[in-house]
Design a protein around this motif. Structure first.
Motif, PDB file in Angstrom:
ATOM      1  N   ARG A 252       0.834  -1.211   0.000  1.00 54.45           N
ATOM      2  CA  ARG A 252       0.000   0.000   0.000  1.00 54.45           C
ATOM      3  C   ARG A 252       0.861   1.250   0.000  1.00 54.45           C
ATOM      4  NH1 ARG A 252      -3.647  -0.914  -2.634  1.00 54.45           N
ATOM      5  NH2 ARG A 252      -2.463  -2.764  -3.138  1.00 54.45           N
TER       6      ARG A 252
ATOM      7  N   ASP B  33      -4.163   4.204 -12.043  1.00 58.74           N
ATOM      8  CA  ASP B  33      -4.029   2.984 -12.847  1.00 58.74           C
ATOM      9  C   ASP B  33      -2.583   2.717 -13.229  1.00 58.74           C
ATOM     10  OD1 ASP B  33      -7.198   2.919 -14.713  1.00 58.74           O
ATOM     11  OD2 ASP B  33      -6.688   2.583 -12.618  1.00 58.74           O
TER      12      ASP B  33
ATOM     13  N   GLU C 214      -0.809   1.402 -10.245  1.00 55.38           N
ATOM     14  CA  GLU C 214      -1.193   0.032  -9.925  1.00 55.38           C
ATOM     15  C   GLU C 214      -0.470  -0.954 -10.853  1.00 55.38           C
ATOM     16  OE1 GLU C 214      -5.409  -1.892  -8.627  1.00 55.38           O
ATOM     17  OE2 GLU C 214      -5.018   0.255  -8.507  1.00 55.38           O
ATOM     18  N   GLU C 215      -0.425  -0.578 -12.127  1.00 57.76           N
ATOM     19  CA  GLU C 215       0.267  -1.401 -13.109  1.00 57.76           C
ATOM     20  C   GLU C 215       1.759  -1.470 -12.768  1.00 57.76           C
ATOM     21  OE1 GLU C 215      -0.509   0.047 -17.030  1.00 57.76           O
ATOM     22  OE2 GLU C 215       1.290  -0.935 -17.809  1.00 57.76           O
TER      23      GLU C 215
ATOM     24  N   HIS D 183       2.404  -3.741  -9.835  1.00 58.18           N
ATOM     25  CA  HIS D 183       2.322  -5.128 -10.252  1.00 58.18           C
ATOM     26  C   HIS D 183       3.631  -5.562 -10.913  1.00 58.18           C
ATOM     27  CE1 HIS D 183       0.246  -8.717 -11.833  1.00 58.18           C
ATOM     28  NE2 HIS D 183       0.933  -8.490 -12.935  1.00 58.18           N
TER      29      HIS D 183
ATOM     30  N   ASP E  53       8.327   4.048 -18.348  1.00 57.94           N
ATOM     31  CA  ASP E  53       8.450   3.311 -19.595  1.00 57.94           C
ATOM     32  C   ASP E  53       7.078   3.108 -20.229  1.00 57.94           C
ATOM     33  OD1 ASP E  53       9.519   0.125 -20.722  1.00 57.94           O
ATOM     34  OD2 ASP E  53      10.307   2.089 -21.305  1.00 57.94           O
TER      35      ASP E  53
ATOM     36  N   ARG F 280     -10.047   0.700  -1.007  1.00 61.74           N
ATOM     37  CA  ARG F 280      -9.309  -0.032  -2.020  1.00 61.74           C
ATOM     38  C   ARG F 280      -7.878   0.471  -2.150  1.00 61.74           C
ATOM     39  NH1 ARG F 280      -8.068  -0.446  -7.436  1.00 61.74           N
ATOM     40  NH2 ARG F 280      -7.980  -2.625  -8.084  1.00 61.74           N
TER      41      ARG F 280
ATOM     42  N   GLY G  87      -6.145  -1.430   0.682  1.00 61.27           N
ATOM     43  CA  GLY G  87      -5.813  -2.621  -0.107  1.00 61.27           C
ATOM     44  C   GLY G  87      -6.896  -3.683  -0.159  1.00 61.27           C
ATOM     45  N   LEU G  88      -8.128  -3.334   0.239  1.00 60.35           N
ATOM     46  CA  LEU G  88      -9.205  -4.330   0.086  1.00 60.35           C
ATOM     47  C   LEU G  88      -9.513  -4.491  -1.404  1.00 60.35           C
ATOM     48  CD1 LEU G  88      -9.582  -3.816   3.140  1.00 60.35           C
ATOM     49  CD2 LEU G  88     -12.028  -3.903   2.744  1.00 60.35           C
ATOM     50  N   THR G  89     -10.017  -5.653  -1.793  1.00 59.22           N
ATOM     51  CA  THR G  89     -10.423  -5.838  -3.187  1.00 59.22           C
ATOM     52  C   THR G  89     -11.843  -5.280  -3.365  1.00 59.22           C
ATOM     53  OG1 THR G  89     -11.457  -7.990  -2.825  1.00 59.22           O
ATOM     54  CG2 THR G  89      -9.108  -7.982  -3.372  1.00 59.22           C
ATOM     55  N   THR G  90     -12.182  -5.023  -4.617  1.00 57.04           N
ATOM     56  CA  THR G  90     -13.528  -4.539  -4.932  1.00 57.04           C
ATOM     57  C   THR G  90     -14.582  -5.472  -4.354  1.00 57.04           C
ATOM     58  OG1 THR G  90     -12.599  -3.812  -7.036  1.00 57.04           O
ATOM     59  CG2 THR G  90     -14.981  -3.703  -6.814  1.00 57.04           C
TER      60      THR G  90
ATOM     61  N   ILE H  22     -15.708   3.540  -7.904  1.00 56.60           N
ATOM     62  CA  ILE H  22     -14.269   3.767  -7.835  1.00 56.60           C
ATOM     63  C   ILE H  22     -13.753   4.355  -9.136  1.00 56.60           C
ATOM     64  CG2 ILE H  22     -12.049   2.560  -7.720  1.00 56.60           C
ATOM     65  CD1 ILE H  22     -13.334   0.705  -5.613  1.00 56.60           C
ATOM     66  N   VAL H  23     -14.204   3.819 -10.260  1.00 57.88           N
ATOM     67  CA  VAL H  23     -13.759   4.332 -11.555  1.00 57.88           C
ATOM     68  C   VAL H  23     -14.155   5.802 -11.707  1.00 57.88           C
ATOM     69  CG1 VAL H  23     -14.119   4.173 -14.053  1.00 57.88           C
ATOM     70  CG2 VAL H  23     -13.710   2.112 -12.721  1.00 57.88           C
TER      71      VAL H  23
END
Lengths: 121, 417
Positions: free
Chosen positions: B22, B36, B39-40, B43, B76, B137, B141-144, B162-163
């Motif tokens: 987080r 986004d 988040e990417e 990951h 990048d 979220r 860090g909870l999931t949807t 959220i979106v």
């Protein structure tokens, strides 16, 4: 978690594209497809042919129908299975797909369905 | 490295994810300027860790390593997307907005980034539902799906909330900053409110599984501590105190069969003394400052309950006085109801009941279960059986969750005998 993404499109409109228009479309799609591929989230991806055959029970016996289960103008043209942390992550990944960025006049859209996972009851 | 070694590293990466992800995300959001993209990048940073750490060993500062790896990959990706936009649009110039160049202070204290992210999510101009979902979220860090289960809604509903919230934030000029001093009070108030609502959801019987409820309470306390550490303020201390004092009772609130145990019947030896001590100290400090607010007052009331060895010794007089004060600075029907119940504690049910009935007959709280439950309870204690049944039945009709239903059904069955 896995999510199934169904890519919808209007079959009739797609079939009216000229060869040149179709080629240009494919080129544009490639750029988005590459971004999607790079995420490493795509478990499988397949395009579907337009032919549809349905099997269902009638009087307790399998019956074959030439055509879709439900007659609609919008048909599934391809599908993806993606691996994502949660629904919003799946939306983020699906938003990289060409169908989320273009093809509005071809009726393109993506349906996201969570794939049932036994331990998430 | 052998397979055992690889498994060990993998387990360590998982642990780092659990503890640090987080905060790494919060920093990447600041560095890359978007949810986004961050988040990417997060990951990809963890994917890189899984690939490189078995070879190179776990770095001394895993968080810093992940931030660097994530930022590199994020920039990048941004460059690639710019080229993509140019390619797709067939234009010479890209219309993509430029992002700020990397600063020397890339490793600014990560805790600041968590607070920055909290304030980003808790913006007063977003609907409260959206603030809560976004905070849970992005910060917790909870999931949807977990958020949806906790609030008994569907995942697509939460996802859309959220979106949309992220889109609103993107449209802002300076989206990811801690607000300036001038803007701080309303932003802080919004953040405190979100934290309170998250805790309340975990604390109440209306949310999903036990595990989710507990993690909501834990997350709320963690956020309140973060606020108290980084932006000290009496009301922030008051909120933290309130959460700690309520959380202290967690073990005593439900029986082994999962039934509700009312405050009056709870086994006080199960209350967490350490949390109570901490909460009481915070309340006292906040009250002394003179700049306290509603959270502090509610915490002071909770402290009085927490310090009482049993129900009979409860200092109802002081509690009523605190409710008087609360109703002066932040009047509400719920606060008046709570005061009425305290009056019943101080002076007996015969005195408290008319107050409760006055609130109900004014039309407020008509659909508020605790109001009917309170009236039922007071009527029951006064031996007014029929009236108690009317109220408990009304409360039951409003109940959404099993433990609540069972409790009320039991009360009704007892009265019907």
């Amino acid at each position: 978690m896995k999510y199934l993404c169904l890519l919808y499109g209007n079959q009739e409109k797609s079939s009216k594209l000229s060869k040149a228009e179709f080629a240009a479309l494919v080129e544009q799609c490639k750029v988005h497809d590459e971004e999607l591929r790079r995420t490493g989230a795509v478990v499988s991806v397949e395009s579907l042919e337009w032919d549809v055959t349905t099997v269902r029970a009638r009087g307790g016996k399998p019956t074959v129908i030439d055509g879709p289960f439900v007659e609609t103008r919008d048909v599934v043209g391809s599908f993806l299975v993606i691996e994502a942390r949660d629904l919003n992550d799946a939306i983020r990944i699906a938003s990289l797909h060409p169908a989320a960025n273009m093809g509005e006049d071809l009726g393109w859209g993506i349906e996201i369905r969570p794939i049932a996972d036994g331990c998430h009851q | 490295m052998d397979d055992d070694g690889k498994d060990r590293v993998r387990a360590q990466v998982d642990n780092v994810y659990r503890v640090e992800s987080r905060r790494v995300l919060a920093t990447l959001i600041r560095l890359l300027g978007g949810f986004d993209l961050a988040e990417e990048a997060l990951h990809e940073a963890f994917a890189a860790a899984l690939e490189q750490w078995p070879r190179e060993g776990i770095p001394d500062n895993p968080r810093a390593w992940l931030v660097v790896a994530g930022r590199f990959r994020g920039i990048d990706a941004l460059r690639r997307r710019r080229r993509l936009e140019v390619a797709v649009a067939g234009m010479g110039e890209s219309n993509a907005p430029s992002w700020p160049p990397p600063k020397a202070s890339d490793f600014q204290d990560v805790a600041d980034d968590s607070l920055r992210l909290l304030f980003t999510c808790c913006r007063p101009d977003l609907p409260p539902d959206a603030q809560i979902a976004l905070t849970l979220r992005e910060v917790c860090g909870l999931t949807t799906e977990e958020i949806a289960r906790a609030y008994l809604t569907r995942a697509p509903t939460i996802a859309q909330r959220i979106v949309r919230a992220k889109q609103r934030i993107r449209e802002d000029c300076i989206p990811y900053e801690v607000p300036s001093l001038a803007e701080l009070p309303p932003r802080r108030a919004a953040a405190l409110r979100v934290i309170y609502l998250v805790f309340n959801e975990g604390y109440s019987a209306s949310s999903g599984t036990d595990r989710l409820r507990e993690s909501l309470c834990d997350e709320a306390i963690r956020l309140a501590r973060l606020m108290a550490d980084l932006l000290p303020d009496p009301e922030t201390d008051g909120l933290l105190a309130l959460l700690l004092l309520q959380d202290a009772r967690r073990a005593a609130r439900t029986s082994t069969s999962g039934d509700i145990v009312l405050l009056a019947q709870q086994d006080r030896s199960l209350w967490d003394k350490q949390l109570i001590a901490e909460g009481v100290a915070l309340v006292e400090r906040s009250l002394k400052s003179g700049r306290y607010g509603p959270y502090t007052l509610q915490a002071a009331i909770a402290a009085l309950h927490a310090e009482s060895p049993d129900e009979a010794s409860t200092d109802w007089r002081q509690i009523v006085a605190l409710y008087d004060l609360l109703n002066r600075i932040e009047p509400s029907p719920v606060a008046r109801l709570a005061r009425a119940i305290a009056v019943a504690g101080r002076d007996g049910p015969a005195t408290g009941l008319p107050l409760v009935e006055a609130i109900l007959s004014s039309g407020e709280l008509g659909d508020y279960l605790p109001a009917h439950s309170a009236r039922g309870e007071l009527c029951r204690r006064l031996g007014r059986r029929d009236e108690a049944l009317v109220s408990f039945r009304r409360a039951l009709s409003l109940a959404h969750q099993e433990p609540e239903r069972r409790f009320l059904a039991r009360r009704i069955a007892e009265l019907e005998d």
